[in-house]
Each structure stands twice: as structure tokens, then as C-alpha cells.
Design an enzyme around this catalytic site. Structure first.
Site, mmCIF file in Angstrom:
data_model
loop_
_atom_site.group_PDB
_atom_site.id
_atom_site.type_symbol
_atom_site.label_atom_id
_atom_site.label_comp_id
_atom_site.label_asym_id
_atom_site.label_seq_id
_atom_site.Cartn_x
_atom_site.Cartn_y
_atom_site.Cartn_z
ATOM 1 N N LYS A 155 -1.146 -5.704 -80.876
ATOM 2 C CA LYS A 155 -1.068 -5.416 -79.445
ATOM 3 C C LYS A 155 0.219 -4.619 -79.225
ATOM 4 C CE LYS A 155 -2.292 -8.284 -76.161
ATOM 5 N NZ LYS A 155 -3.364 -7.617 -75.402
HETATM 6 C C1 LIG Z 1 -7.450 -3.934 -76.423
HETATM 7 C C2 LIG Z 1 -7.812 -5.363 -76.302
HETATM 8 N N1 LIG Z 1 -8.977 -5.793 -76.814
HETATM 9 C C3 LIG Z 1 -9.361 -7.070 -76.730
HETATM 10 C C4 LIG Z 1 -8.571 -8.013 -76.096
HETATM 11 C C5 LIG Z 1 -9.016 -9.440 -76.032
HETATM 12 O O1 LIG Z 1 -8.232 -10.227 -76.899
HETATM 13 P P1 LIG Z 1 -7.971 -11.757 -76.596
HETATM 14 O O2 LIG Z 1 -9.280 -12.391 -76.451
HETATM 15 O O3 LIG Z 1 -7.223 -12.242 -77.789
HETATM 16 O O4 LIG Z 1 -7.166 -11.819 -75.349
HETATM 17 C C6 LIG Z 1 -7.346 -7.611 -75.535
HETATM 18 C C7 LIG Z 1 -6.477 -8.591 -74.870
HETATM 19 O O5 LIG Z 1 -5.552 -9.088 -75.460
HETATM 20 C C8 LIG Z 1 -6.951 -6.264 -75.652
HETATM 21 O O6 LIG Z 1 -5.799 -5.846 -75.125
#
Ligand SMILES: Cc1ncc(COP(=O)(O)O)c(C=O)c1O
Length: 306
Positions: A155
Site C-alpha cells: 500500500k
Molecule cells: C488498491 C486496494 N485494493 C484493495 C483493497 C482492499 O484491501 P483490504 O481488504 O485489505 O482493505 C485496498 C484497501 O486497502 C486497496 O487500497
């Protein structure tokens, strides 16, 4: 507004006491990575519970490794800091927690080699992310970053310019959210959430090799579908027009939670908010996030001592 506290380099202090140097690499070049975590408020038991907090901090430290950000904290340290922070803020509502690890160095140049790495954790109440029950989405003309450009598995803050451009692209045209395609034309994910479709009773979602973030909610949904609902779950590439042929579609993410899609590229998705699979997954998700799904209590970490 009540006094808000943040965790900043080892201490819990008043938010207004933290300032970021205008020369910092985090601000100038986006050399930072972050997490998004939710803590769910259980009115019945007067308890706040962090959902899969360890997995979020494991992913943060993994992002830090990829970006050469060195923090003197373990997953346990960060979990404990988050619990203390939530207690200090005395939140009694569902809350979003945002840890950011960043390059504090102020030298000119986008290097990852300088020291002065820092971490900041702040939090604020967050109910529904979109404020909508179901979403009209559009495939954006922006391509998702690929693994060899900027690691989608992390991230990384800089990657969210890609997300912001995609959101802008569709939102100014009246849609609620974007769907990215990869550089090879497969369906990838939303700007801040993963995507699932249902076809002929199977739950299908793009694989990590299609440049998605390996979402913790995505993993939870797959586990619930497979182990509780007994569904077949398939991780495979999905092409754009398969989105037009699906029976149901929904997003998953920490901020987005589980949100159904009712329209893709101006074509109706038959299930929408009434999709059978969506409804079952959502009901389980609402229980698991409160630590009330038998066998999955370990995903919840209570904040307040009882
Ligand atoms: C680009 C992206 N994809 C998917 C997700 C979903 O991830 P998570 O379920 O771990 O929050 C997020 C959020 O964190 C994200 O920023």
C-alpha cells in the site's frame, strides 16, 4: 471537536502537536506506505474490536520492506500501540485507523536510502464509506500499475495517484466507483477495493498475479464463501466483458466493507443489492467483524478491558 490523539514515533500525543516537514520525502515524492484498519463498535457489549489487526500490520511491515522503510517496531508493538491509541481517544463508534510509515528525510532527491523513517497512526470514526447501498461503476481508461512499475502488493502512498485519477475519471461522469484493468486488459480491482463476481454459482475474483492488492477483506470473503457457505471460489483472470455476463458483483475492502454493484458500464448487474451470494456474505461479514461468528473469534481484538 474533541481532542484527537495520534501515535507518533513511540508516543501518544495530541494531533496538533505533530507536523510534517515540508521538505520531507514523504510529502515531496510520496515515499510512504500505509494501512487502513477498522475497529467495529458492538453496542450490545459496549466493546470496540479491531478486525484482523495483526494481518494489517504484517502487511504494513511487508510494504515497509519493499520500500526500504525501517521501523523499530514489531507487529505486536504496533497492535498494542493501536489499542492504547483507541483507548486514549475513547472511541465508542466504528473507527478507521490509518497507520502511515514514511521517509522523513529532507534531502533533495527521491532516494529510499536515507534514514529518518517514521510512523504515525491516526484514527477517526467511519461508518459507510460511500454512503450508498449499491454502486454504479465504470471501467476507467487509466490502467492499474503493474508489479514492475510500482508494487501493487504494497500500500505505497504514491500508488494512490493512480487510484485518484481513476476515481476522478468515473466520478466526474456520474458513476460511483471505478474498475481498473491491468496492462494486459484483465479486470484488476477498484481504486481502494477488490472485486468479486458470481457466475453460475461460483465466486470468482482476479488473482494476485493480475496486480491486485492482496486484500484482507478479500481473503476473508473467500474463506467465508468456501468454508462456511461451501461455495466454489475461483481465483482467475476475468476479462472486461465477463463483467457484463455475471449474475452478481461486489467490492470488498476495509473502508468499502462488502458493497454490491448494481451496474457496470451502464449495463445492469442482475443481483445488485438483492444478490443471494452478496446477502449471505454480507450477513456473515457483519458477524465476523464483531467477533460473533463461531470459529472466527480470533479475527477480533477487543480494545477495552472488561
Ligand atoms: C488498491 C486496494 N485494493 C484493495 C483493497 C482492499 O484491501 P483490504 O481488504 O485489505 O482493505 C485496498 C484497501 O486497502 C486497496 O487500497
Amino acid at each position: 471537536m474533541e481532542q484527537s490523539y495520534v501515535f507518533y514515533n513511540g508516543d501518544i500525543i495530541e494531533e496538533e502537536k505533530v507536523s510534517i516537514d515540508i521538505r520531507s520525502k514523504a510529502f515531496n515524492y510520496g515515499l510512504a506506505c500505509f494501512e487502513g484498519i477498522r475497529a467495529y463498535w458492538d453496542e450490545e457489549n459496549q466493546q470496540l474490536s479491531l478486525f484482523r489487526v495483526r494481518e494489517h500490520y504484517e502487511r504494513l511491515l511487508q510494504s515497509c520492506r519493499a520500500l526500504y522503510i525501517k521501523l523499530p517496531y514489531t507487529v505486536d508493538d504496533l497492535v498494542n500501540a493501536t489499542i492504547e491509541l483507541l483507548k486514549k481517544n475513547n472511541f465508542k463508534t466504528t473507527t478507521y485507523i490509518r497507520p502511515i510509515a514514511y521517509k522523513g528525510s529532507t534531502n533533495i532527491g527521491p532516494t529510499l536510502l536515507d534514514d529518518d523513517d517514521r510512523i504515525l497512526i491516526y484514527c477517526s470514526p467511519l461508518g459507510s464509506y460511500t454512503g450508498k447501498d449499491e454502486l454504479k461503476v465504470k471501467v476507467t481508461s487509466w490502467t492499474r500499475l503493474s508489479d514492475n512499475m510500482l508494487p501493487p502488493r504494497t500500500k505505497a502512498s504514491a500508488a494512490y495517484l493512480n487510484s485518484a485519477l481513476a476515481s476522478l475519471d468515473v466520478k466526474i461522469n456520474g458513476y460511483d466507483e471505478a474498475i481498473f484493468l491491468t496492462d494486459t486488459g484483465s479486470v484488476c480491482e477498484g481504486p481502494g477495493e477488490n472485486i468479486f463476481i458470481v457466475r453460475k454459482g461460483k465466486l470468482i475474483t482476479p488473482p494476485p498475479s493480475d496486480n491486485i492488492l492482496e486484500g484482507i477483506t478479500r481473503e476473508t470473503v473467500m474463506e467465508l464463501a468456501r468454508d462456511v457457505l461451501g461455495m466454489e471460489v475461483v481465483e482467475r483472470s476475468v476479462k472486461r466483458t465477463e463483467l457484463y455476463a455475471c449474475d452478481e458483483a461486489f467490492f470488498s475492502g476495509t473502508a468499502m466493507e462488502i458493497t454490491p454493484i448494481c451496474e457496470i458500464d451502464d449495463r445492469p448487474v442482475p443481483g445488485g443489492i438483492n444478490g443471494e451470494v452478496y446477502k449471505k456474505i454480507k450477513a456473515l461479514f457483519d458477524k465476523i467483524t464483531l467477533g460473533k461468528l463461531e470459529g472466527y473469534e480470533h479475527y477480533s481484538t477487543p480494545v477495552y478491558d472488561k
